[in-house]
Every structure is written in structure tokens, then in C-alpha cells.
Scaffold this motif. Structure first.
Motif, PDB file in Angstrom:
ATOM      1  N   SER A  42      34.339  14.477 -14.700  1.00  0.00           N
ATOM      2  CA  SER A  42      34.712  13.184 -15.532  1.00  0.00           C
ATOM      3  C   SER A  42      33.567  12.975 -16.512  1.00  0.00           C
ATOM      4  CB  SER A  42      34.932  11.871 -14.837  1.00  0.00           C
ATOM      5  OG  SER A  42      33.913  11.544 -13.998  1.00  0.00           O
ATOM      6  N   PHE A  43      33.904  12.625 -17.695  1.00  0.00           N
ATOM      7  CA  PHE A  43      32.924  12.321 -18.598  1.00  0.00           C
ATOM      8  C   PHE A  43      32.987  10.806 -19.120  1.00  0.00           C
ATOM      9  CE2 PHE A  43      34.005  16.778 -19.461  1.00  0.00           C
ATOM     10  CZ  PHE A  43      32.801  17.223 -19.571  1.00  0.00           C
ATOM     11  N   ARG A  44      32.037  10.227 -18.993  1.00  0.00           N
ATOM     12  CA  ARG A  44      32.152   8.712 -19.489  1.00  0.00           C
ATOM     13  C   ARG A  44      32.809   8.380 -20.811  1.00  0.00           C
ATOM     14  NH1 ARG A  44      26.666   5.687 -17.620  1.00  0.00           N
ATOM     15  NH2 ARG A  44      26.666   6.125 -15.661  1.00  0.00           N
ATOM     16  N   PRO A  45      33.854   7.583 -20.988  1.00  0.00           N
ATOM     17  CA  PRO A  45      34.457   7.332 -22.196  1.00  0.00           C
ATOM     18  C   PRO A  45      33.506   6.950 -23.332  1.00  0.00           C
ATOM     19  CG  PRO A  45      35.640   6.455 -20.428  1.00  0.00           C
ATOM     20  CD  PRO A  45      34.071   6.886 -19.882  1.00  0.00           C
ATOM     21  N   THR A  47      30.467   7.869 -23.713  1.00  0.00           N
ATOM     22  CA  THR A  47      29.819   8.940 -24.270  1.00  0.00           C
ATOM     23  C   THR A  47      30.713   9.918 -25.267  1.00  0.00           C
ATOM     24  OG1 THR A  47      28.523   9.092 -22.275  1.00  0.00           O
ATOM     25  CG2 THR A  47      28.488  11.083 -23.891  1.00  0.00           C
ATOM     26  N   LEU A  48      31.903   9.975 -24.760  1.00  0.00           N
ATOM     27  CA  LEU A  48      32.671  10.780 -25.831  1.00  0.00           C
ATOM     28  C   LEU A  48      32.976  10.069 -26.936  1.00  0.00           C
ATOM     29  CD1 LEU A  48      35.334  11.940 -23.042  1.00  0.00           C
ATOM     30  CD2 LEU A  48      33.427  13.148 -24.060  1.00  0.00           C
ATOM     31  N   ALA A  49      33.223   8.698 -26.802  1.00  0.00           N
ATOM     32  CA  ALA A  49      33.314   8.087 -28.135  1.00  0.00           C
ATOM     33  C   ALA A  49      32.059   7.965 -29.017  1.00  0.00           C
ATOM     34  CB  ALA A  49      33.653   6.490 -27.992  1.00  0.00           C
ATOM     35  N   LEU A  50      31.113   8.009 -28.507  1.00  0.00           N
ATOM     36  CA  LEU A  50      29.732   7.969 -29.109  1.00  0.00           C
ATOM     37  C   LEU A  50      29.608   9.388 -30.025  1.00  0.00           C
ATOM     38  CD1 LEU A  50      27.179   6.247 -30.185  1.00  0.00           C
ATOM     39  CD2 LEU A  50      26.101   7.172 -28.267  1.00  0.00           C
ATOM     40  N   ILE A  51      30.019  10.425 -29.290  1.00  0.00           N
ATOM     41  CA  ILE A  51      29.954  11.707 -29.922  1.00  0.00           C
ATOM     42  C   ILE A  51      30.973  12.013 -30.903  1.00  0.00           C
ATOM     43  CG2 ILE A  51      30.326  14.189 -29.343  1.00  0.00           C
ATOM     44  CD1 ILE A  51      29.106  13.731 -26.461  1.00  0.00           C
ATOM     45  N   ALA A  52      32.273  11.279 -30.747  1.00  0.00           N
ATOM     46  CA  ALA A  52      33.328  11.330 -31.629  1.00  0.00           C
ATOM     47  C   ALA A  52      32.675  10.770 -32.989  1.00  0.00           C
ATOM     48  CB  ALA A  52      34.445  10.811 -31.103  1.00  0.00           C
ATOM     49  N   ILE A  53      31.965   9.559 -33.049  1.00  0.00           N
ATOM     50  CA  ILE A  53      31.632   8.776 -34.080  1.00  0.00           C
ATOM     51  C   ILE A  53      30.588   9.729 -34.689  1.00  0.00           C
ATOM     52  CG2 ILE A  53      30.269   6.852 -34.854  1.00  0.00           C
ATOM     53  CD1 ILE A  53      31.578   5.198 -32.466  1.00  0.00           C
ATOM     54  N   CYS A  54      29.590  10.446 -33.962  1.00  0.00           N
ATOM     55  CA  CYS A  54      28.534  10.983 -34.520  1.00  0.00           C
ATOM     56  C   CYS A  54      28.957  12.355 -35.477  1.00  0.00           C
ATOM     57  CB  CYS A  54      27.405  11.452 -33.473  1.00  0.00           C
ATOM     58  SG  CYS A  54      26.748  10.030 -32.792  1.00  0.00           S
ATOM     59  N   LEU A  55      30.013  12.738 -35.001  1.00  0.00           N
ATOM     60  CA  LEU A  55      30.782  14.088 -35.540  1.00  0.00           C
ATOM     61  C   LEU A  55      31.021  13.907 -36.885  1.00  0.00           C
ATOM     62  CD1 LEU A  55      33.051  15.802 -33.288  1.00  0.00           C
ATOM     63  CD2 LEU A  55      30.873  16.533 -33.996  1.00  0.00           C
ATOM     64  N   ILE A  77      30.998   3.469 -44.343  1.00  0.00           N
ATOM     65  CA  ILE A  77      31.326   1.961 -43.783  1.00  0.00           C
ATOM     66  C   ILE A  77      32.424   1.923 -42.650  1.00  0.00           C
ATOM     67  CG2 ILE A  77      33.024   0.309 -44.530  1.00  0.00           C
ATOM     68  CD1 ILE A  77      31.911   0.441 -47.395  1.00  0.00           C
ATOM     69  N   GLY A  78      33.068   3.410 -42.742  1.00  0.00           N
ATOM     70  CA  GLY A  78      33.940   3.356 -41.215  1.00  0.00           C
ATOM     71  C   GLY A  78      32.930   3.830 -40.330  1.00  0.00           C
ATOM     72  N   VAL A  79      32.061   4.625 -40.437  1.00  0.00           N
ATOM     73  CA  VAL A  79      31.147   4.852 -39.371  1.00  0.00           C
ATOM     74  C   VAL A  79      30.473   3.527 -38.671  1.00  0.00           C
ATOM     75  CG1 VAL A  79      28.976   6.013 -38.687  1.00  0.00           C
ATOM     76  CG2 VAL A  79      30.662   7.339 -39.866  1.00  0.00           C
ATOM     77  N   MET A  80      29.987   2.789 -39.700  1.00  0.00           N
ATOM     78  CA  MET A  80      29.237   1.520 -39.338  1.00  0.00           C
ATOM     79  C   MET A  80      30.371   0.541 -38.732  1.00  0.00           C
ATOM     80  SD  MET A  80      26.252   1.510 -39.868  1.00  0.00           S
ATOM     81  CE  MET A  80      25.807   3.176 -40.135  1.00  0.00           C
ATOM     82  N   ILE A  81      31.448   0.506 -38.870  1.00  0.00           N
ATOM     83  CA  ILE A  81      32.684  -0.281 -38.253  1.00  0.00           C
ATOM     84  C   ILE A  81      32.859   0.385 -37.087  1.00  0.00           C
ATOM     85  CG2 ILE A  81      34.908  -0.818 -38.344  1.00  0.00           C
ATOM     86  CD1 ILE A  81      34.956  -1.025 -41.549  1.00  0.00           C
ATOM     87  N   MET A  82      32.859   1.490 -36.790  1.00  0.00           N
ATOM     88  CA  MET A  82      33.016   2.081 -35.517  1.00  0.00           C
ATOM     89  C   MET A  82      31.918   2.076 -34.400  1.00  0.00           C
ATOM     90  SD  MET A  82      35.622   5.690 -35.986  1.00  0.00           S
ATOM     91  CE  MET A  82      34.555   6.137 -37.217  1.00  0.00           C
ATOM     92  N   ALA A  83      30.933   2.068 -35.019  1.00  0.00           N
ATOM     93  CA  ALA A  83      29.633   1.766 -34.200  1.00  0.00           C
ATOM     94  C   ALA A  83      29.536   0.418 -33.849  1.00  0.00           C
ATOM     95  CB  ALA A  83      28.471   2.261 -35.055  1.00  0.00           C
ATOM     96  N   ALA A  84      29.925  -0.397 -34.589  1.00  0.00           N
ATOM     97  CA  ALA A  84      29.859  -1.963 -34.252  1.00  0.00           C
ATOM     98  C   ALA A  84      30.843  -2.264 -33.338  1.00  0.00           C
ATOM     99  CB  ALA A  84      30.040  -2.821 -35.490  1.00  0.00           C
ATOM    100  N   VAL A  85      31.976  -1.541 -33.199  1.00  0.00           N
ATOM    101  CA  VAL A  85      33.134  -1.632 -32.498  1.00  0.00           C
ATOM    102  C   VAL A  85      32.475  -1.143 -30.934  1.00  0.00           C
ATOM    103  CG1 VAL A  85      35.396  -1.018 -31.747  1.00  0.00           C
ATOM    104  CG2 VAL A  85      34.909  -2.076 -34.105  1.00  0.00           C
ATOM    105  N   PHE A  90      31.109  -1.311 -25.363  1.00  0.00           N
ATOM    106  CA  PHE A  90      30.190  -0.959 -24.432  1.00  0.00           C
ATOM    107  C   PHE A  90      28.737  -1.531 -24.314  1.00  0.00           C
ATOM    108  CE2 PHE A  90      32.947   2.683 -25.295  1.00  0.00           C
ATOM    109  CZ  PHE A  90      33.764   2.614 -24.183  1.00  0.00           C
ATOM    110  N   GLY A  91      28.380  -2.419 -25.194  1.00  0.00           N
ATOM    111  CA  GLY A  91      27.188  -2.987 -25.054  1.00  0.00           C
ATOM    112  C   GLY A  91      26.607  -3.961 -23.919  1.00  0.00           C
TER     113      GLY A  91
END
Length: 97
Positions: A42-45, A47-55, A77-85, A90-91
Motif C-alpha cells: 500500500s502507498f499512502r494516498p 504521497t500519491l496525490a503529492l507526486i501527482a501534483i508535482c508531475l 494557478i491550478g497547481v497552487m489550488i491543488m496544493a492548498a487543497v 492532509f495538513g
């Protein structure tokens, strides 16, 4: 020379599409690893979400090299929105330790 298809909404669409599709592919890849290994992998969701944003760095570089500044702004702008979400979702888990 002004490039064609240089619009803010194209950058937004690329950022959301790339992140959602790559996240889904990462989840599927984790299931394939689990099935092929015969045990639970299993991978942590988060971590997978952060890697997907970083792509989004890949199309960011393409937009920068082809002088598509409006599309690049939309992508950022899209990356900043997703990073804030991501941080909002997960914060607490990260800060509670």
C-alpha cells in the motif's frame, strides 16, 4: 511571434487533468503491485496525490520553452489550488505528527 492556443483555461485544464489522471494511474499501479506480489503493498494516498501534483513540472517546462505565458499562469494557478487543497486535507495529519 505569439503562440497559438495560449489561454489561461488551457493551463488550468492541463494541470487538473494531468493530476487526476496520474493519481488514478498511481492507484491502479499500486493495485497491480499488490496483485503481482501476492501480498498487500500500500502507498499512502497523500504521497500519491503529492507526486501527482508535482508531475505538473513537465508541462510547466514545455509551456515555458514555447513561450505560452498565459497557459503557464493557468498551470501555476491550478497547481497552487491543488496544493492548498492537499494541505487543507492532509495538513492536520502532518502537523499532529
Amino acid at each position: 511571434m505569439v503562440p497559438r492556443n495560449d489561454h489561461l483555461w488551457i493551463g488550468l485544464a492541463v494541470s487538473f487533468f494531468l493530476s487526476f489522471v496520474s493519481y488514478a494511474l498511481f492507484l491502479q499501479l499500486g493495485e497491480w503491485f499488490t496483485a503481482s506480489a501476492g501480498r498487500a503493498i500500500s502507498f499512502r494516498p497523500r504521497t500519491l496525490a503529492l507526486i501527482a501534483i508535482c508531475l505538473n513540472i513537465l508541462p510547466m517546462n514545455v509551456f515555458r520553452r514555447t513561450y505560452r505565458t498565459k497557459s503557464l499562469k493557468g498551470l501555476v494557478i491550478g497547481v497552487m489550488i491543488m496544493a492548498a487543497v492537499w494541505f487543507f486535507y492532509f495538513g492536520r495529519e502532518l502537523l499532529e505528527g
